[in-house]
Design an enzyme around this catalytic site. Sequence first.
Site, PDB file in Angstrom:
ATOM      1  N   ASP A 290      38.581  41.156  38.469  1.00 12.34           N
ATOM      2  CA  ASP A 290      37.264  41.180  37.809  1.00 12.34           C
ATOM      3  C   ASP A 290      36.132  41.276  38.831  1.00 12.34           C
ATOM      4  OD1 ASP A 290      38.277  38.573  38.365  1.00 12.34           O
ATOM      5  OD2 ASP A 290      36.772  37.633  37.104  1.00 12.34           O
TER       6      ASP A 290
ATOM      7  N   HIS B 155      42.120  37.808  30.332  1.00 15.12           N
ATOM      8  CA  HIS B 155      43.523  37.546  30.716  1.00 15.12           C
ATOM      9  C   HIS B 155      44.129  36.346  29.976  1.00 15.12           C
ATOM     10  CE1 HIS B 155      42.311  34.413  33.572  1.00 15.12           C
ATOM     11  NE2 HIS B 155      41.927  35.232  34.523  1.00 15.12           N
TER      12      HIS B 155
ATOM     13  N   HIS C 153      36.102  37.362  46.792  1.00 15.54           N
ATOM     14  CA  HIS C 153      37.278  37.003  45.977  1.00 15.54           C
ATOM     15  C   HIS C 153      37.900  38.303  45.468  1.00 15.54           C
ATOM     16  CE1 HIS C 153      39.825  35.060  43.162  1.00 15.54           C
ATOM     17  NE2 HIS C 153      39.016  35.005  42.127  1.00 15.54           N
TER      18      HIS C 153
ATOM     19  N   TYR D 182      34.771  26.538  31.320  1.00 17.20           N
ATOM     20  CA  TYR D 182      35.164  27.285  32.520  1.00 17.20           C
ATOM     21  C   TYR D 182      35.915  26.380  33.493  1.00 17.20           C
ATOM     22  CZ  TYR D 182      34.329  30.678  36.315  1.00 17.20           C
ATOM     23  OH  TYR D 182      34.466  31.582  37.330  1.00 17.20           O
TER      24      TYR D 182
ATOM     25  N   HIS E  74      39.417  29.693  43.584  1.00 13.08           N
ATOM     26  CA  HIS E  74      40.652  29.220  42.995  1.00 13.08           C
ATOM     27  C   HIS E  74      41.846  30.104  43.373  1.00 13.08           C
ATOM     28  CE1 HIS E  74      40.947  32.102  39.390  1.00 13.08           C
ATOM     29  NE2 HIS E  74      39.945  32.516  40.104  1.00 13.08           N
TER      30      HIS E  74
ATOM     31  N   HIS F 196      30.052  34.807  37.678  1.00  8.10           N
ATOM     32  CA  HIS F 196      30.036  34.914  36.209  1.00  8.10           C
ATOM     33  C   HIS F 196      28.873  34.081  35.673  1.00  8.10           C
ATOM     34  CE1 HIS F 196      34.064  36.668  35.919  1.00  8.10           C
ATOM     35  NE2 HIS F 196      34.516  35.732  36.720  1.00  8.10           N
TER      36      HIS F 196
ATOM     37  N   GLU G 144      40.228  38.749  42.986  1.00  4.83           N
ATOM     38  CA  GLU G 144      40.726  38.913  41.612  1.00  4.83           C
ATOM     39  C   GLU G 144      40.065  40.163  41.016  1.00  4.83           C
ATOM     40  OE1 GLU G 144      40.725  35.333  39.226  1.00  4.83           O
ATOM     41  OE2 GLU G 144      42.059  36.258  37.747  1.00  4.83           O
TER      42      GLU G 144
ATOM     43  N   ASP H  17      33.636  32.567  41.946  1.00 10.70           N
ATOM     44  CA  ASP H  17      33.910  31.986  40.620  1.00 10.70           C
ATOM     45  C   ASP H  17      33.318  30.582  40.430  1.00 10.70           C
ATOM     46  OD1 ASP H  17      35.324  33.972  39.254  1.00 10.70           O
ATOM     47  OD2 ASP H  17      37.212  33.419  40.182  1.00 10.70           O
TER      48      ASP H  17
HETATM   49 FE1  FEO Z   1      38.966  34.455  39.901  1.00 11.73          FE
HETATM   50 FE2  FEO Z   1      36.327  35.714  38.127  1.00 11.73          FE
HETATM   51  O1  FEO Z   1      37.939  35.762  39.057  1.00 11.73           O
END
Ligand code: FEO
Length: 406
Positions: free
Chosen positions: A82, A24, A78, A196, A145, A229, A80, A164
């Site tokens: 991903d 993104h 979360h 990151y 976040h 991640h 988001e 995250d």
């Molecule tokens: Fe806030 Fe890895 O997404």
Amino acid sequence: MKAIEIKPNIYWVGAVDWTVRDFHGYVTPRGTTYNNYLITDEQITLIDTVKQDFSQVTIDNIRSLVDPSRIVNVVINHIEPDHSSSIEKIMALAPDANIYITDKGKKGLDRHFNTSKWEFKIIKTGDILNIGKYNLLFLETPMLHWPDSMMTYVKEAKLLISQDAFGQHIATSARFDDEFIECASRAELKDAVIDYYANILMPFGQLIKTKIAEIKKLDLEIDMIAPDHGVIWRKNPGDILQRYLDMANGKASLSITVIYDTMWHSTELMILPIMQGIKDEGVGCKVIKLRATPMSVAIKEFWKSRGCLVGSPTLNNLLFPTVAEFLTHLRGLRPKNRIIGAFGSYGWGGGAVKEAYEEFKKMKLEPFEPGLQVMYKPSLEDETRCYEFGREFAKKTKDYHVKFLE
Ligand code: FEO
């Protein structure tokens, strides 16, 4: 990559994205991973999903352990995409599963999917779900976040599944920190952590400190931190907690990053004498040209150093567009604990340096004033002014840095 057992009956079932280079808008030269976890306890429990492009990968990993229809609980830490965008496929395979999620998480999922047939259990910090031998303790982490964010602590495994937080964008066959250090290096892992944090978590330093203090107060024993991640922290998870606290407290090296762009090389010509002045004051210096560097790399390099000088030519009485873009991006990340100054060339009216300081003021960074402007091209006299400017900025950076030493 196949499923891997990270704790008794707790498996990584995620996907490695070796090819993503634009996450993104954030440059990911190392690729990334989407980590999710399956607990094969009495109640089969899936924690997070993965980016939808990799739905089949995680489903295959789950299927290698259990029939997905046996999943009883899906925890969404979360929303988001991903991490949540495979949820439809998971729920199609396990339609009776309960989804454990924060209130804001549910509201977000409702906006993305047809959730009318799904069973939700809204959780709050301190709620515990017993799934057999394991108890899952949920910890809301709003704005770390996203508003929906939370973490899941698996009590008997001393495992914090942290979404995250504590992640890194790294595609690797190594699932654990020590494996990655063995096959790559400690320095590369450190760089990925800073990258990151700088690009995703920089705005949330105060929240990070509060949340880590809250975790410490709960006296949770943690011997593994599994983010969504990158690699899992098993060697010394206390290290990554301390590193986050250090970054949240403004830790940076005593060095200066010069971030600039140029039209006819005049602003660029100012840099050599500026750098010499910095060096003669005994401070290290790095130069980043914006048109030659991805934005997320420029942000990371800004964050590493205590001081930053921004160079911009004037274009139509304003900042050069790439420099304006950098400063807008930086302002959104709400940087703190850095000293900053500006320089640049102009032809007639000027304006770039003035505009840069207006941006610094909005960011409430420590300004080094006045900035330095050169008409058209630096003369020999201007080069001396540049040298003194660099030297004085390095002195001020050293003075400012002392505030952050223990
Ligand atoms: Fe806030 Fe890895 O997404």
